[in-house]
Design a protein around this motif. Structure first.
Motif, mmCIF file in Angstrom:
data_model
loop_
_atom_site.group_PDB
_atom_site.id
_atom_site.type_symbol
_atom_site.label_atom_id
_atom_site.label_comp_id
_atom_site.label_asym_id
_atom_site.label_seq_id
_atom_site.Cartn_x
_atom_site.Cartn_y
_atom_site.Cartn_z
ATOM 1 N N ILE A 86 57.647 45.923 162.263
ATOM 2 C CA ILE A 86 57.069 47.166 162.770
ATOM 3 C C ILE A 86 58.155 48.179 163.080
ATOM 4 N N THR A 87 59.174 47.759 163.811
ATOM 5 C CA THR A 87 60.198 48.694 164.272
ATOM 6 C C THR A 87 61.054 49.207 163.125
ATOM 7 N N VAL A 88 61.416 48.343 162.194
ATOM 8 C CA VAL A 88 62.206 48.785 161.034
ATOM 9 C C VAL A 88 61.417 49.802 160.217
ATOM 10 N N ALA A 89 60.159 49.504 159.923
ATOM 11 C CA ALA A 89 59.344 50.413 159.116
ATOM 12 C C ALA A 89 59.129 51.748 159.834
ATOM 13 N N VAL A 90 58.866 51.694 161.127
ATOM 14 C CA VAL A 90 58.625 52.920 161.903
ATOM 15 C C VAL A 90 59.891 53.779 161.956
ATOM 16 N N ALA A 91 61.035 53.165 162.190
ATOM 17 C CA ALA A 91 62.289 53.915 162.261
ATOM 18 C C ALA A 91 62.589 54.607 160.931
ATOM 19 N N TRP A 92 62.448 53.862 159.846
ATOM 20 C CA TRP A 92 62.729 54.436 158.520
ATOM 21 C C TRP A 92 61.813 55.625 158.229
ATOM 22 N N ARG A 93 60.527 55.474 158.480
ATOM 23 C CA ARG A 93 59.581 56.567 158.224
ATOM 24 C C ARG A 93 59.895 57.770 159.103
ATOM 25 N N PHE A 94 60.282 57.540 160.336
ATOM 26 C CA PHE A 94 60.604 58.626 161.254
ATOM 27 C C PHE A 94 61.790 59.433 160.741
ATOM 28 N N THR A 95 62.851 58.756 160.338
ATOM 29 C CA THR A 95 64.027 59.464 159.834
ATOM 30 C C THR A 95 63.687 60.273 158.594
ATOM 31 N N GLN A 96 62.924 59.668 157.690
ATOM 32 C CA GLN A 96 62.552 60.369 156.467
ATOM 33 C C GLN A 96 61.681 61.588 156.761
ATOM 34 N N TYR A 97 60.846 61.471 157.774
ATOM 35 C CA TYR A 97 59.912 62.546 158.135
ATOM 36 C C TYR A 97 60.625 63.695 158.841
ATOM 37 N N ILE A 98 61.492 63.361 159.790
ATOM 38 C CA ILE A 98 62.055 64.383 160.667
ATOM 39 C C ILE A 98 63.384 64.937 160.153
ATOM 40 N N LEU A 99 64.095 64.147 159.323
ATOM 41 C CA LEU A 99 65.370 64.589 158.746
ATOM 42 C C LEU A 99 65.339 64.397 157.226
ATOM 43 N N PRO A 100 64.432 65.073 156.554
ATOM 44 C CA PRO A 100 64.310 64.856 155.104
ATOM 45 C C PRO A 100 65.606 65.184 154.380
ATOM 46 N N GLY A 101 65.997 64.273 153.488
ATOM 47 C CA GLY A 101 67.188 64.485 152.689
ATOM 48 C C GLY A 101 68.475 63.966 153.293
ATOM 49 N N MET A 102 68.479 63.642 154.580
ATOM 50 C CA MET A 102 69.726 63.183 155.200
ATOM 51 C C MET A 102 70.067 61.758 154.780
ATOM 52 N N ILE A 103 69.063 60.891 154.731
ATOM 53 C CA ILE A 103 69.244 59.506 154.296
ATOM 54 C C ILE A 103 68.503 59.341 152.977
ATOM 55 N N ASP A 104 69.245 59.246 151.896
ATOM 56 C CA ASP A 104 68.668 59.215 150.552
ATOM 57 C C ASP A 104 67.992 57.872 150.297
ATOM 58 N N PRO A 105 66.677 57.863 150.066
ATOM 59 C CA PRO A 105 65.991 56.593 149.812
ATOM 60 C C PRO A 105 66.545 55.838 148.606
ATOM 61 N N ALA A 106 67.117 56.564 147.661
ATOM 62 C CA ALA A 106 67.663 55.900 146.477
ATOM 63 C C ALA A 106 68.810 54.962 146.831
ATOM 64 N N ARG A 107 69.487 55.232 147.938
ATOM 65 C CA ARG A 107 70.578 54.362 148.388
ATOM 66 C C ARG A 107 70.056 53.129 149.122
ATOM 67 N N TYR A 108 68.784 53.168 149.490
ATOM 68 C CA TYR A 108 68.202 52.107 150.314
ATOM 69 C C TYR A 108 66.880 51.641 149.718
#
Length: 204
Positions: free
Chosen positions: A160-182
């Motif tokens: 739960i926490t891993v999925a929620v954290a990842w979605r939050f970062t992608q939502y609030i800081l789009p482009g900062m953490i490239d999903p292609a790297r992860y």
């Protein structure tokens, strides 16, 4: 029982999703620590999200403490944190990395959005961004190519926490953490976000 706070907070959202998984009914009060500060303060003068208010009026804060409290409302085999041994250590490790990612995301947002531009400190932002990437680097390695849950054979708190954290970062800081790297994190989060417990607790 009331859960107070906006679901755009990863800390509120992880509690809401966990309560759904645990089958614990609650009323959600979607109050902002910014826009509805005074209304929030009437329920909890500290004005901290999440706030959990028990039926007897007891007020609890801090998502990890709230979740520990909730875990002890259900039988041991239904709890979301393993109780002992290597599984518990791994769960604590994963939750810690994910919470660090969520916290660094929040710090970056606050620095960008709340501090006047002329007072923003670029070296501090660079450090935060490095810490954020480091947290996700570690989580990516931990998840690897696993196509199941992160600890055991059912969804638990690390998931739960891993999925929620990842979605939050992608939502609030789009482009900062490239999903292609992860790719492992991105796939894992997408699978979790498709579950009813996540769908019913959307980012606001």
């Amino acid at each position: 029982m009331k859960l107070v706070g906006m679901l755009d907070s990863p800390f509120v959202r992880r509690v809401a999703i966990s309560m759904a998984v645990l089958g614990i009914p609650f009323e959600h009060r979607s109050l902002s620590v910014f826009r509805t500060f005074d209304e929030f303060a009437k329920l909890n003068p500290i004005v901290k999200a999440p706030t959990l208010i028990e039926d007897d009026g007891t007020v609890l804060i801090e998502s990890t403490l709230i979740l520990d409290h909730l875990d002890h409302k259900v039988p041991p085999d239904a709890r979301l944190m393993p109780q002992r041994g290597a599984e518990r250590t791994r769960a604590l490790q994963l939750v810690g990395y994910a919470l660090a990612a969520a916290e660094k995301t929040v710090q970056i947002v606050y620095e960008r959005e709340l501090r006047p531009q002329e007072k923003q400190h670029e070296p501090w932002l660079v450090r935060l961004q490095g810490q954020l990437a480091a947290a996700y680097d570690l989580l990516e390695k931990q998840i690897g190519s696993a196509d199941g849950w992160l600890v055991g054979n059912r969804m638990m708190q690390p998931d739960i926490t891993v999925a929620v954290a990842w979605r939050f970062t992608q939502y609030i800081l789009p482009g900062m953490i490239d999903p292609a790297r992860y790719p492992a994190l991105a796939a894992f989060s997408a699978r979790a976000e498709a579950l009813p417990e996540f769908v019913n607790a959307p980012l606001e």
